[in-house]
Design an enzyme around this catalytic site. Sequence first.
Site, PDB file in Angstrom:
ATOM      1  N   ARG B 331       0.796  -1.224   0.000  1.00 25.69           N
ATOM      2  CA  ARG B 331       0.000   0.000   0.000  1.00 25.69           C
ATOM      3  C   ARG B 331       0.827   1.271   0.000  1.00 25.69           C
ATOM      4  O   ARG B 331       0.477   2.236  -0.670  1.00 25.69           O
ATOM      5  CB  ARG B 331      -0.893   0.003   1.233  1.00 25.69           C
ATOM      6  CG  ARG B 331      -1.901  -1.092   1.134  1.00 25.69           C
ATOM      7  CD  ARG B 331      -2.691  -1.233   2.391  1.00 25.69           C
ATOM      8  NE  ARG B 331      -3.692  -2.258   2.130  1.00 25.69           N
ATOM      9  CZ  ARG B 331      -4.558  -2.690   3.008  1.00 25.69           C
ATOM     10  NH1 ARG B 331      -4.561  -2.200   4.228  1.00 25.69           N
ATOM     11  NH2 ARG B 331      -5.422  -3.611   2.688  1.00 25.69           N
ATOM     12  N   ARG B 436       1.369  -1.922   7.133  1.00 29.36           N
ATOM     13  CA  ARG B 436       0.654  -3.185   7.265  1.00 29.36           C
ATOM     14  C   ARG B 436       0.295  -3.723   5.891  1.00 29.36           C
ATOM     15  O   ARG B 436      -0.178  -2.977   5.038  1.00 29.36           O
ATOM     16  CB  ARG B 436      -0.617  -2.990   8.076  1.00 29.36           C
ATOM     17  CG  ARG B 436      -1.450  -4.246   8.194  1.00 29.36           C
ATOM     18  CD  ARG B 436      -2.630  -4.054   9.107  1.00 29.36           C
ATOM     19  NE  ARG B 436      -3.649  -3.182   8.565  1.00 29.36           N
ATOM     20  CZ  ARG B 436      -4.549  -3.566   7.654  1.00 29.36           C
ATOM     21  NH1 ARG B 436      -4.522  -4.780   7.144  1.00 29.36           N
ATOM     22  NH2 ARG B 436      -5.465  -2.716   7.243  1.00 29.36           N
TER      23      ARG B 436
HETATM   24  C1  LIG Z   1     -12.922   0.275   5.387  1.00 27.29           C
HETATM   25  C2  LIG Z   1     -11.926  -0.665   5.988  1.00 27.29           C
HETATM   26  C3  LIG Z   1     -11.666  -1.877   5.380  1.00 27.29           C
HETATM   27  C4  LIG Z   1     -10.738  -2.759   5.931  1.00 27.29           C
HETATM   28  N1  LIG Z   1     -10.513  -3.954   5.299  1.00 27.29           N
HETATM   29  C5  LIG Z   1      -9.635  -4.827   5.849  1.00 27.29           C
HETATM   30  C6  LIG Z   1      -9.405  -6.094   5.234  1.00 27.29           C
HETATM   31  O1  LIG Z   1      -9.979  -6.436   4.209  1.00 27.29           O
HETATM   32  N2  LIG Z   1      -8.523  -6.931   5.813  1.00 27.29           N
HETATM   33  C7  LIG Z   1      -7.871  -6.598   6.967  1.00 27.29           C
HETATM   34  O2  LIG Z   1      -7.102  -7.423   7.464  1.00 27.29           O
HETATM   35  N3  LIG Z   1      -8.085  -5.419   7.576  1.00 27.29           N
HETATM   36  C8  LIG Z   1      -8.940  -4.520   7.044  1.00 27.29           C
HETATM   37  N4  LIG Z   1      -9.148  -3.312   7.667  1.00 27.29           N
HETATM   38  C9  LIG Z   1      -8.542  -3.049   8.970  1.00 27.29           C
HETATM   39  C10 LIG Z   1      -9.323  -3.750  10.066  1.00 27.29           C
HETATM   40  O3  LIG Z   1     -10.692  -3.717   9.763  1.00 27.29           O
HETATM   41  C11 LIG Z   1      -9.153  -3.106  11.433  1.00 27.29           C
HETATM   42  O4  LIG Z   1      -7.822  -2.858  11.688  1.00 27.29           O
HETATM   43  C12 LIG Z   1      -9.657  -4.052  12.509  1.00 27.29           C
HETATM   44  O5  LIG Z   1     -10.954  -4.481  12.218  1.00 27.29           O
HETATM   45  C13 LIG Z   1      -9.626  -3.408  13.874  1.00 27.29           C
HETATM   46  O6  LIG Z   1     -10.234  -4.270  14.799  1.00 27.29           O
HETATM   47  P1  LIG Z   1     -10.186  -3.983  16.339  1.00 27.29           P
HETATM   48  O7  LIG Z   1     -10.912  -5.089  16.992  1.00 27.29           O
HETATM   49  O8  LIG Z   1      -8.790  -3.740  16.763  1.00 27.29           O
HETATM   50  O9  LIG Z   1     -10.950  -2.595  16.545  1.00 27.29           O
HETATM   51  P2  LIG Z   1     -12.419  -2.065  16.064  1.00 27.29           P
HETATM   52  O10 LIG Z   1     -13.130  -3.026  15.216  1.00 27.29           O
HETATM   53  O11 LIG Z   1     -12.192  -0.689  15.570  1.00 27.29           O
HETATM   54  O12 LIG Z   1     -13.218  -2.014  17.406  1.00 27.29           O
HETATM   55  C14 LIG Z   1     -13.052  -1.039  18.370  1.00 27.29           C
HETATM   56  C15 LIG Z   1     -14.034  -1.292  19.477  1.00 27.29           C
HETATM   57  O13 LIG Z   1     -13.701  -0.476  20.578  1.00 27.29           O
HETATM   58  C16 LIG Z   1     -14.830   0.221  21.033  1.00 27.29           C
HETATM   59  N5  LIG Z   1     -14.356   1.452  21.626  1.00 27.29           N
HETATM   60  C17 LIG Z   1     -13.529   2.383  21.103  1.00 27.29           C
HETATM   61  N6  LIG Z   1     -13.275   3.351  21.992  1.00 27.29           N
HETATM   62  C18 LIG Z   1     -13.955   3.012  23.112  1.00 27.29           C
HETATM   63  C19 LIG Z   1     -14.080   3.612  24.393  1.00 27.29           C
HETATM   64  N7  LIG Z   1     -13.440   4.722  24.726  1.00 27.29           N
HETATM   65  N8  LIG Z   1     -14.886   3.013  25.295  1.00 27.29           N
HETATM   66  C20 LIG Z   1     -15.546   1.864  25.002  1.00 27.29           C
HETATM   67  N9  LIG Z   1     -15.430   1.252  23.821  1.00 27.29           N
HETATM   68  C21 LIG Z   1     -14.642   1.823  22.888  1.00 27.29           C
HETATM   69  C22 LIG Z   1     -15.695   0.375  19.812  1.00 27.29           C
HETATM   70  O14 LIG Z   1     -17.017   0.583  20.202  1.00 27.29           O
HETATM   71  C23 LIG Z   1     -15.480  -0.960  19.133  1.00 27.29           C
HETATM   72  O15 LIG Z   1     -16.317  -1.916  19.711  1.00 27.29           O
HETATM   73  C24 LIG Z   1     -10.050  -2.407   7.105  1.00 27.29           C
HETATM   74  C25 LIG Z   1     -10.302  -1.189   7.706  1.00 27.29           C
HETATM   75  C26 LIG Z   1     -11.203  -0.301   7.139  1.00 27.29           C
HETATM   76  C27 LIG Z   1     -11.358   1.048   7.755  1.00 27.29           C
END
Ligand SMILES: Cc1cc2nc3c(=O)[nH]c(=O)nc-3n(C[C@H](O)[C@H](O)[C@H](O)COP(=O)(O)OP(=O)(O)OC[C@H]3O[C@@H](n4cnc5c(N)ncnc54)[C@H](O)[C@@H]3O)c2cc1C
Lengths: 249, 640
Positions: B331, B436
């Site tokens: 990327r 990444r």
């Molecule tokens: C459009 C898009 C497409 C993507 N496509 C891909 C892909 O095809 N393949 C890939 O590997 N990755 C992809 N990614 C990256 C990947 O989706 C994310 O990095 C990953 O899903 C993050 O997961 P997570 O569980 O760390 O956090 P998130 O899914 O962001 O979850 C965060 C959680 O924390 C909670 N939260 C946040 N702050 C607080 C707070 N202060 N108090 C209480 N709760 C809170 C939220 O409510 C949520 O439940 C993509 C990202 C985007 C934006």
Amino acid sequence: MPKLKLNLEIWRQKNPEAQGSFEPYQLSDIDDDISFLEMLDLLNEQLIKSGKAPVEFDSDCREGICGSCGVIINGQAHGPLQATTTCQLYMRHFGDGDTIIIEPWRSKAFPVIRDLVVDRSAFDRIIAAGGYVSTKTGPHPDANSHLIPKPVADQAMDNATCIGCGACVAACPNASASLFTAAKISHLGLLPQGNPERSKRVFRMVQKMDLEGFGNCTNIGECRAACPKEISIDTIAQMRRDYVQALKE
Amino acid sequence: MNLDSKIPSGDLSEKWSNHKGSIKLVNPANKRKHTVLVVGSGLAGASAAASLAELGYNVKCFCIQDSPRRAHSIAAQGGINSTKNYPNDGDSVYRLFYDTIKGGDFRSREANVYRLAELSSNIIDQCAAQGVPFAREYSGELANRSFGGAQVSRTFYARGQTGQQLLLGAYQALMRMVDAGKVEMYSRREMLDLVMIDGKARGIICRNLTTGAMERYAGDSVLLATGGYGRVFFLSTNAFNSNCTASWRAHKRGALFANPCFTQIHPTCIPVSGDHQSKLTLMSESLRNDGRVWVPKRKEDASKPPSQISEDARDYFLERKYPSFGNLVPRDVASRNNKEVCDEGRGVGTSGYAVYLDFKDAIQRDGLQTIKEKYGNLFEIYDKITNENPYQTPMRIYPAIHYTMGGLWVDYNLMSNIPGLHVLGEANFSDHGANRLGASALMQGLCDGYFVIPYTLGHYIASTPLPAVDTQHPAFADAENSVRSEIQKLLTVGKTGKKTVLEFYRELGHLMWDHVGMARNEKGLKTVIQKVQGLREEFWNEVLIPGEATEFNKNLEMAGRVADFLELGELMAADALNRSESCGGHFREESQTPEGEALRDDENFCYVAAWGYTGQNKPETLNKEDLHFESIKLSQRSYK
Ligand SMILES: Cc1cc2nc3c(=O)[nH]c(=O)nc-3n(C[C@H](O)[C@H](O)[C@H](O)COP(=O)(O)OP(=O)(O)OC[C@H]3O[C@@H](n4cnc5c(N)ncnc54)[C@H](O)[C@@H]3O)c2cc1C
Ligand code: SF4
Ligand code: FES
């Protein structure tokens, strides 16, 4: 770029207990390439600057996948476009001078929290009543040890694309949650992984749906017309067959 | 500060199994006596919460959306990597490990990345067992596709909605544990502070977003799985409510923030249009399997419709410059090249800041139906937003902020430098170095939650004295009071302020994109630090916030998040200024090869920069964790 002048009629309700009412608002100079929610953002900026309370609404992904957004627009859940969530609706689908009436989802099981924001936690409770495969984290047989014919996998995927937005409930004259519930039941029931619990699942989920205060399905089909993911109404027929089967067992 | 990464000794391929064999266990009866607070319900949080509850811990899980199923992970499109090697094209654990280290431009830990590659195969089995409807071949077997930075096909997917399906799998597992009474789910809650007792993380303070009430929760460990901080740029592909607040407040309590300047710009997003846009939309990297990226060879052609530019007047610049990876370069490389051709005046669309992603050849080769099946929903999203049909005319795309590799510092056990504070998923810094690779965030989030934390949390609990605490402890009152007074401060200014939260947010975003975006230089970084400081001061004097603390109030929520971004933004620029090398997504204009590629400086910068908070408006202190490469030789990255 065309600019729009709009007359908005928006449901305002300060909290769950308060009596709500429609309030009129005027907006002008709206670019037609912004989204419906961006139009509401603009309205809110104006309201805040004039010392008034902004209109509260839910949204997150703003690309039609999280299921957070959803309002009734001129009587239609998610607005006039087929297969489109509120956040994916663009102002180019409205005309200059249009009146737009905006309301929250209306259903006993989805109480209003504030303005256009409702409480949809009943959906979580329906899923908690068996909308899963009872497997644990840990070692499992190789993913390819279950062969699933492509058409079956595709159909399961069609049903699994439900975003839990609640438009089906909002559109249904009976406020039934059948399409939402049936989508999950059909997704899991079609797959070998979900099959062992099929009867127990349908029995519990349907019961839960009733307990949460959703109405009965009388085959009107409004849910399917409002569903942004075009979940098939056949899933409801399947759910009924599974339910009858479960009662026999 | 001495940063101990706690990497187990021994051969790379045996570290994790040896570690698992030697760490302490909590017996099943004792697990019942422990409470774990999981903040976040995305892939990382939901998988951790479900797995820990299955083991017997009492879990409380929190999220800001109205349902855990709506976490930002839901939006991931393209896919998830795994070393299954079903296509028999030569994949292996070592190859995924190598690709990921190289993709990250040699700025991640070997041991963490190796473990990730090793566990990647279990993830697919786990998700298939949950009923995740992965794409399949006519044989009934799972299908694969290719992603950037790899020469094998190792990406599993569920149409263009892979994140949705994986998250729903984890969400269902979580709801199953809610059903079993082992998880209490708290939706519409925002964690606003970390509670520390005897130097350990023992609780959190949340605001109930429905009522505005302050709530206290105590536990034996706090897991942050709160996602990335890409929204510091305002316009990004991240969901509207994504934020850094939980991480940042933990940072202010002492957790180190690692490599904050490592942010990822995704090459294929729908370009910005107008001034009122609230977010940008990704067009998944998977599209580069079949789509060809081009711009006109001559500037003069840039304003012509694509159909009037003949084949020999087109420059397929990625294929031309990187023949072995072509359109599937990583990327950072693709994004920089997109920007470069636009800066040369060859960009297309009304703004001149877009390149074409063209499916004509793929449609001719594979047929319309095949392309529809693979990417149908993405094409629809594109059509809805732009009002153009990508089956007929090429997509216009431009890079946008997408992911943050930086995050809270963690050791091999995913524990931060604060005992008991674990950090999972995008919120930690651990596995992706300076860039990444596609389809590896989903892999990491689920790996952390399903397969790492269930072991390492047990070790922490079994080896740490954890006297019972409850929310009457004075540390809870202190933390709650500090949150209350911060909110009060916001609302006091907010009553008379002049500029809305959104206006400040957009302004910060512009500053960050212009100076800490795709290319960075010393002068710009020094300027932006001052500007962000100025904007922060203005914010605390001029911000206009409607309503009260004791009601549903999204502007107040956003104000708190923007206040934190205004501090994090400065740290990102400081980190970028300190790191005068280029690596991965961090491109310092002063440090490039003659061909314009990122030029690393391994002599001086082969380390993780972990920053420590020292107080309001004070410069942070830099701690370094040196990176040691034992299995891989450091080399200049090449995708030619
Ligand atoms: C459009 C898009 C497409 C993507 N496509 C891909 C892909 O095809 N393949 C890939 O590997 N990755 C992809 N990614 C990256 C990947 O989706 C994310 O990095 C990953 O899903 C993050 O997961 P997570 O569980 O760390 O956090 P998130 O899914 O962001 O979850 C965060 C959680 O924390 C909670 N939260 C946040 N702050 C607080 C707070 N202060 N108090 C209480 N709760 C809170 C939220 O409510 C949520 O439940 C993509 C990202 C985007 C934006
Ligand atoms: S079935 Fe359709 S309308 Fe109902 S919740 Fe699911 S996506 Fe929304
Ligand atoms: S905001 Fe996510 S579906 Fe509309």
